[in-house]
Design an enzyme around this catalytic site. Structure first.
Site, short mmCIF file in Angstrom:
data_model
loop_
_atom_site.label_atom_id
_atom_site.label_comp_id
_atom_site.label_asym_id
_atom_site.label_seq_id
_atom_site.Cartn_x
_atom_site.Cartn_y
_atom_site.Cartn_z
N HIS A 63 44.40 34.61 49.23
CA HIS A 63 43.83 35.59 48.31
C HIS A 63 42.31 35.49 48.37
O HIS A 63 41.75 34.60 49.02
CB HIS A 63 44.36 35.40 46.89
CG HIS A 63 43.98 34.12 46.22
ND1 HIS A 63 44.42 32.88 46.67
CD2 HIS A 63 43.20 33.86 45.13
CE1 HIS A 63 43.94 31.94 45.89
NE2 HIS A 63 43.19 32.50 44.95
N HIS A 65 39.85 34.97 46.11
CA HIS A 65 38.98 34.21 45.22
C HIS A 65 38.06 33.31 46.05
O HIS A 65 38.45 32.81 47.11
CB HIS A 65 39.80 33.38 44.23
CG HIS A 65 40.22 34.16 43.03
ND1 HIS A 65 41.35 33.86 42.29
CD2 HIS A 65 39.67 35.26 42.42
CE1 HIS A 65 41.46 34.72 41.28
NE2 HIS A 65 40.47 35.58 41.35
N ASP A 67 36.94 30.30 46.03
CA ASP A 67 37.26 28.94 46.46
C ASP A 67 38.24 28.91 47.63
O ASP A 67 38.56 27.84 48.15
CB ASP A 67 37.79 28.10 45.29
CG ASP A 67 39.01 28.69 44.62
OD1 ASP A 67 39.07 29.93 44.47
OD2 ASP A 67 39.91 27.92 44.22
N HIS A 68 38.66 30.09 48.07
CA HIS A 68 39.56 30.18 49.22
C HIS A 68 38.93 30.89 50.42
O HIS A 68 39.52 30.89 51.50
CB HIS A 68 40.85 30.89 48.82
CG HIS A 68 41.66 30.14 47.81
ND1 HIS A 68 42.81 29.45 48.12
CD2 HIS A 68 41.46 29.94 46.48
CE1 HIS A 68 43.29 28.86 47.03
NE2 HIS A 68 42.49 29.16 46.02
N HIS A 141 49.46 36.18 40.68
CA HIS A 141 48.14 35.64 40.34
C HIS A 141 47.31 36.78 39.75
O HIS A 141 47.77 37.93 39.70
CB HIS A 141 47.49 35.05 41.59
CG HIS A 141 46.31 34.18 41.32
ND1 HIS A 141 46.30 33.20 40.34
CD2 HIS A 141 45.08 34.10 41.92
CE1 HIS A 141 45.14 32.59 40.35
NE2 HIS A 141 44.38 33.12 41.28
N ASP A 212 47.46 30.65 45.12
CA ASP A 212 47.50 30.43 43.68
C ASP A 212 48.56 31.34 43.07
O ASP A 212 48.66 32.53 43.43
CB ASP A 212 46.14 30.75 43.05
CG ASP A 212 45.05 29.79 43.51
OD1 ASP A 212 45.35 28.91 44.34
OD2 ASP A 212 43.91 29.93 43.04
N HIS A 270 45.54 21.93 45.26
CA HIS A 270 44.80 22.74 44.28
C HIS A 270 44.76 22.00 42.95
O HIS A 270 45.13 22.52 41.89
CB HIS A 270 45.44 24.12 44.13
CG HIS A 270 44.48 25.18 43.65
ND1 HIS A 270 44.34 25.49 42.32
CD2 HIS A 270 43.63 26.00 44.32
CE1 HIS A 270 43.44 26.47 42.19
NE2 HIS A 270 42.99 26.78 43.40
#
Length: 308
Positions: A63, A65, A67-68, A141, A212, A270
């Site tokens: 996805h 976001h 942090d990915h 998510h 997530d 995570h």
């Protein structure tokens, strides 16, 4: 086949865990490495391993976001600077191409290789070649998030040499034809069917990597009989309501899914920065009460995935 965890933290980099990225190392099988997510500083983490960036030819993004994905532009540029020339394919949600190309354009970064983008349009088969098939399904998510199921295709059965010797069939190039399952005429006139001299196929391995997510039926479908299930564990067992409110999962929820799906091992990642030391061990021990083969992974952990 191995999984090497490059980042196992949640949200932001911490002292002990970088943000999310995991490498599926297929060096013995097909001489390649697949990357799942590429959080900030993933390329720094790779420098501390034996992974060669040019060997990474597929990146799967769960996805969008930060942090990915914030590590993608830097990694792609460094791969080029280090002489990477092979095409690289990035699979991910709609918008991943725009993010990458905008970052490269604004920074005036020039790559020495072609990037192919495959933006996920529907659930089902995402990729297939002669060795693997990758299925994708949507998770639950705050934004579009996906899970990937990598299925190694079955290995051909072994040639039953003892059976051939019992029939006085001499070794030589003819064994290669027999192993291919062909019908072969021997020098003495006998005709044999190669299929009769091949053992049962060896089942391929299954690796499931999730983005997530809150709990959703698609997780069990992706994780069914997986040799390794990589599942987020942002929260502990007492924080189920927080997990639901923030669209994440607890260690207990992940363990229950692993058990229901008949997975072989559960790899919890995570992990929130609040879980260090004893608290991290407690996350693992609580999960083990439900699914014994559970492990809270750390950065640079390497997990072997042997053939069944």
């Amino acid at each position: 086949m191995q999984l090497e965890f490059l980042g196992t933290g949640a949200g932001s980099p911490g002292k002990f865990r970088n943000v999310t990225s995991v490498a599926l190392k297929l060096l013995d099988e097909s001489n390649e490495v697949w990357l799942f997510d590429c959080g900030e500083a993933t390329q720094h983490q790779i420098l501390k391993t034996n992974i060669k960036p040019r060997k990474i030819d597929k990146i799967f993004i769960t996805h969008l976001h930060g942090d990915h994905i914030f590590g993608l532009p830097g990694f792609l540029s460094s791969r080029s600077n280090q002489g990477g020339s092979e095409e690289l394919t990035i699979f991910g949600p709609t918008g991943i191409k725009d993010f990458v190309m905008t970052s490269l354009r604004i920074s005036e970064s020039k790559l020495s290789y072609r990037i192919k983008f495959v933006e996920i349009a529907q659930e089902g088969v995402l990729f297939e070649d002669q060795n693997y098939i990758v299925n994708v399904a949507e998770l639950d998510h705050r934004i579009k998030s996906y899970g990937f199921r990598v299925k190694e295709k079955d290995h051909p059965g072994e040639l039953l040499v003892d059976k051939l010797k019992e029939l006085a069939i001499p070794s030589g190039p003819i064994y290669g034809q027999i192993k291919q399952g062909k019908e072969v005429t021997l020098d003495d006139g006998r005709v044999i069917n190669g299929q009769d001299f091949i053992g049962k196929p060896q089942p391929g391995r299954v690796v499931t990597v999730l983005g997530d997510t809150r709990q959703t039926p698609n997780i069990e479908l992706l994780a069914k009989d997986a040799d390794a299930l990589v599942h987020e564990s942002t929260f502990g067992k007492q924080e189920g309501s927080l997990a639901r409110n923030y669209y994440h999962s607890t260690n207990i929820q992940a363990a229950k899914i692993a058990k229901q799906a008949n997975a072989r091992q559960l790899l919890l990642t995570h992990i929130s920065a609040r879980y260090t030391g004893k608290l991290s061990k407690q996350l693992e021990s609580d999960a083990k009460e439900i699914f014994s083969n559970s492990k809270v992974v750390r950065d640079f952990d390497i997990i072997d995935i042997p053939l069944p």
